[in-house]
Design a protein around this motif. Structure first.
Motif, short mmCIF file in Angstrom:
data_model
loop_
_atom_site.label_atom_id
_atom_site.label_comp_id
_atom_site.label_asym_id
_atom_site.label_seq_id
_atom_site.Cartn_x
_atom_site.Cartn_y
_atom_site.Cartn_z
N GLN A 1 6.38 -8.01 4.91
CA GLN A 1 5.59 -7.25 5.87
C GLN A 1 5.78 -7.78 7.29
N ALA B 1 0.82 -1.20 0.00
CA ALA B 1 0.00 0.00 0.00
C ALA B 1 0.85 1.25 0.00
N GLU C 1 2.24 -1.20 6.42
CA GLU C 1 2.07 -1.17 4.98
C GLU C 1 3.48 -1.04 4.42
#
Length: 163
Positions: free
Chosen positions: A43, A18, A93
């Motif tokens: 992540q 993102a 993100e």
């Protein structure tokens, strides 16, 4: 004159990057792309680093929202479990070169929340950037509760139903 642009968008949990960056003419060298190839950071890696860095700061009692903390406490009691989840209370993100981090914390009573928040932001940003090479564009902190020492006393004083 070329410009650098950064885009942050909220995607549903489990979705892909993102945070993205296009840096045409950027002055900073890309630390994650070399002549030998590209380095990508998962992540979960950023979540663990941020969780550990947050917990290092005195005044943070625990991390996560109430339901997540309760579920984590139950999971820790199961034999063979991996112990505490260091990524609990951490949302991230991750893009190709940048990361944004959200932290849910419980602070100890009497601690200055503003000072604690700045210390957490500084430590998390430095730790993630140093270890991953990603640029941390923001560290958002949500204080979900205040821990009172009497909270533990009340739990210990309840009489047991079995002897």
């Amino acid at each position: 004159m070329t410009e650098s642009s950064t885009t942050l968008s909220k995607n549903p949990p489990g979705s892909s990057s993102a945070v993205s960056s296009s840096s045409a003419g950027s002055a900073a060298p890309d630390r994650l792309a070399t002549d030998e190839g590209k380095i990508s950071v998962a992540q979960g890696v950023v979540q663990k680093i941020a969780g550990m860095a947050c917990r290092e700061i005195s005044g943070v009692h625990s991390m996560g929202t109430s339901p997540n903390r309760a579920f984590g406490a139950l999971r820790e009691r199961i034999p063979g479990s991996s112990g505490p989840n260091v990524a609990q209370g951490v949302g991230v993100e991750v893009g190709e070169t940048q990361a944004a981090i959200d932290l849910d914390i419980v602070v100890e009573y009497g601690v200055s929340i503003a000072d604690l928040g700045r210390s957490i932001q500084r430590n998390v940003k430095q730790s993630v950037e140093r270890m991953t090479g990603l640029e941390v564009v923001e560290v958002n902190i949500n204080v979900d509760d205040v821990y009172l020492p009497s909270d533990d006393d009340q739990q210990q004083e309840t009489p047991s139903r079995v002897s």
